[in-house]
Design an enzyme around this catalytic site. Structure first.
Site, PDB file in Angstrom:
ATOM      1  N   ALA A  12       0.878  -1.141   0.143  1.00 42.26           N
ATOM      2  CA  ALA A  12      -0.009   0.092   0.152  1.00 42.26           C
ATOM      3  C   ALA A  12       0.879   1.364  -0.322  1.00 42.26           C
ATOM      4  CB  ALA A  12      -0.834  -0.156   1.253  1.00 42.26           C
ATOM      5  N   ALA A  13       1.578   1.261  -0.865  1.00 38.93           N
ATOM      6  CA  ALA A  13       2.943   2.099  -0.743  1.00 38.93           C
ATOM      7  C   ALA A  13       2.313   3.423  -2.152  1.00 38.93           C
ATOM      8  CB  ALA A  13       3.730   1.541  -0.552  1.00 38.93           C
ATOM      9  N   ARG A  18      -0.614   9.089 -10.914  1.00 40.37           N
ATOM     10  CA  ARG A  18      -1.394   8.329 -11.819  1.00 40.37           C
ATOM     11  C   ARG A  18      -2.479   9.363 -11.527  1.00 40.37           C
ATOM     12  NH1 ARG A  18      -0.664   2.990 -14.030  1.00 40.37           N
ATOM     13  NH2 ARG A  18       0.367   2.653 -12.066  1.00 40.37           N
ATOM     14  N   ASP A 108      -4.983  -1.560  -3.695  1.00 38.62           N
ATOM     15  CA  ASP A 108      -5.418  -0.439  -5.104  1.00 38.62           C
ATOM     16  C   ASP A 108      -6.365  -1.912  -5.700  1.00 38.62           C
ATOM     17  OD1 ASP A 108      -3.642  -2.060  -6.120  1.00 38.62           O
ATOM     18  OD2 ASP A 108      -3.291   0.102  -7.614  1.00 38.62           O
ATOM     19  N   ALA A 368     -44.635  23.190   9.622  1.00 32.94           N
ATOM     20  CA  ALA A 368     -43.617  23.174   8.273  1.00 32.94           C
ATOM     21  C   ALA A 368     -43.310  24.312   7.860  1.00 32.94           C
ATOM     22  CB  ALA A 368     -44.668  23.367   6.929  1.00 32.94           C
ATOM     23  N   SER A 411     -48.466  29.168  15.909  1.00 29.72           N
ATOM     24  CA  SER A 411     -47.258  29.697  13.886  1.00 29.72           C
ATOM     25  C   SER A 411     -47.123  30.729  13.566  1.00 29.72           C
ATOM     26  CB  SER A 411     -48.656  28.987  12.546  1.00 29.72           C
ATOM     27  OG  SER A 411     -49.385  28.404  12.476  1.00 29.72           O
ATOM     28  N   ARG A 428     -46.944  35.893  18.157  1.00 28.50           N
ATOM     29  CA  ARG A 428     -47.540  36.379  17.312  1.00 28.50           C
ATOM     30  C   ARG A 428     -47.699  37.922  17.428  1.00 28.50           C
ATOM     31  NH1 ARG A 428     -51.921  33.636  15.795  1.00 28.50           N
ATOM     32  NH2 ARG A 428     -50.814  31.387  15.840  1.00 28.50           N
TER      33      ARG A 428
END
Length: 448
Positions: A12-13, A18, A108, A368, A411, A428
């Protein structure tokens, strides 16, 4: 021979030159995990014994991934990249005192299956001195060719750059994966490998010709070309991702998941899906996701490190971020984002809402446009919403704050103080109406 008596060396070196990357090649992800992790997972699934990994100088990320996979993994450093034989030599400390068979894998080749490792080990147990995994390539350009004699016996491997015209016509190619019947055999062959080739490197593949010349038993086992694909470019990484996704989708469907449009659903290496789950098109499932039985995932959802309870319904267009925990029979609708929050059984968060650092009690309803304001610019704070609470649309809950069981939030409210159980809270502003104002305004505008 038992496979637990086999030493595996994973090379895995690679620097990823590329791939035009500053990230070590084996750290590039496939289905949500580094390529190296996939190779190590296949090795563990094949129940081989000791594992060691060879990395390059300064590759602490690679070392960390290896140790995270298995704290007992030995890690060795190849000081210079001088070929695959030199890389194996870097792990000499591991195999010199081992005595048993040794197999060499590559970090790889993330699509390698445990079954192929099993067949490789079986051939070694059957008395082979060297076993090479080969494959038939539609386009063999760039691959080493496996050279067979008239009896079909493996006699050597010729690297592409060193091959003549006749040898380049061969389509039976070398995957790079090899096994050695004993560590003494491996050590002897390594000591005799030279670098008289086009690249001036020490090729592990030269061990085959040396073994054949010494009347050792050299064999080959075949694998599917896609399984031993070595990833050296971004294009090959994309090919490997496509192959891995196909494999994961097939497994999910075989185990009882309905994928309405399989090619549009992306899974991770560790995705866990229960039975009778339905997943609609264009869903991305990142690492760490669990979906329990009979859940329905609507189209265009994105999940990472989330848990979705049985019979839950999510989406369309929902995003579950790390720490999202949805209880059974919950409903999370379109354009809802949930992060680090628990949504109690039967609760509903249907649309256009952000829930962060929050606990939502069972059967609560979140209207919502609701936002839990969890960040004050310095620290995150929690919101607690009790069982059966009702949060009206377009409300902002400024954390830290608690909404009691059965409470109502009107709300359009901005809630900054705790709300007692069964109470109504609203902030409100009073509505004002001016009779005839609109008509007078329009009349005034037309005179200009």
């Amino acid at each position: 021979m038992t496979q637990s008596s086999v030493l595996t060396i994973v090379l895995a070196a690679g620097k990823g030159t590329r791939m035009k990357s500053n990230i070590p090649k084996v750290m590039h992800a496939l289905a949500g995990a580094p390529m190296l992790s996939h190779v190590l997972a296949a090795t563990r699934a094949a129940s081989v014994g000791e594992i060691c990994v060879v990395v390059g100088p300064g590759m602490e990320e690679v070392r960390s991934v290896a140790r995270k996979t298995d704290p007992g993994i030995q890690v060795f450093v190849q000081a210079e990249q001088r070929g695959t034989a030199d890389a194996v030599k870097a792990a000499q400390e591991a195999f010199a005192g081992f005595g048993g068979p040794v197999i060499v894998l590559y970090g790889d080749t993330p699509l390698l299956r445990p079954e192929t490792i099993d067949r490789l080990c079986h051939a070694l147990g059957d008395g082979a001195d060297i076993v090479v995994v080969g494959f038939e390539a539609k386009d063999p350009t760039g691959y080493g060719r496996l050279l067979l004699d008239d009896r079909g016996k493996l006699v050597g491997i010729r690297e592409d750059k060193d091959a003549g015209a006749e040898e380049r016509a061969i389509t039976l190619c070398n995957s790079g994966i090899m096994g050695f019947g004993g560590s003494k055999t491996l050590a002897d062959l390594l000591s005799r490998i030279g670098n008289a080739n086009a690249k001036g490197e020490f090729y592990l593949t030269d061990a085959v010709a040396l073994a054949h010349a010494g009347a050792l038993d050299t064999r080959m086992v075949r694998a599917n070309a896609s399984e031993v694909l070595g990833v050296n470019s971004r294009a090959e990484l994309a090919q490997a991702e496509a192959a891995m996704q196909e494999r994961l989708r097939d497994k999910a469907m075989a185990e009882g998941t309905t994928l309405v449009a399989p090619d549009t659903v992306f899974l991770s290496h560790d995705t866990k899906i229960g039975k009778d789950v339905v997943i609609e098109p264009n869903v991305f499932i990142g690492p760490g996701v669990v979906i329990e039985d009979r859940a329905t995932i609507r189209a265009f959802c994105h999940f990472v490190e989330a848990h979705i309870g049985a019979n839950a319904e999510v989406g369309p267009f929902a995003r579950l971020r790390p720490g999202a925990e949805l209880g059974a029979t919950t409903k999370v609708g379109n354009f809802v984002e949930i992060k680090k929050s628990e949504i109690g059984e039967g609760a509903k968060v249907q649309h256009l809402t952000y829930i962060g650092d929050t606990s939502v009690g069972p059967r609560a309803n979140i209207g919502a446009g609701t936002i839990t304001c969890n960040y004050d610019g310095v620290a995150k704070h929690r919101t607690e919403i009790g069982a059966g609470a009702f949060i009206g649309s377009n409300s902002s809950l400024v954390a830290p704050v608690k909404i009691g069981e059965g409470a109502y939030v009107g709300s359009g409210s901005v809630i900054t103080k705790d709300v007692r159980a069964d109470a109504l809270a609203l902030t409100r502003a009073p509505q004002e109406e001016r009779t005839g104002w609109a008509a007078r305004f329009r009349k005034h505008q037309t005179r200009k």
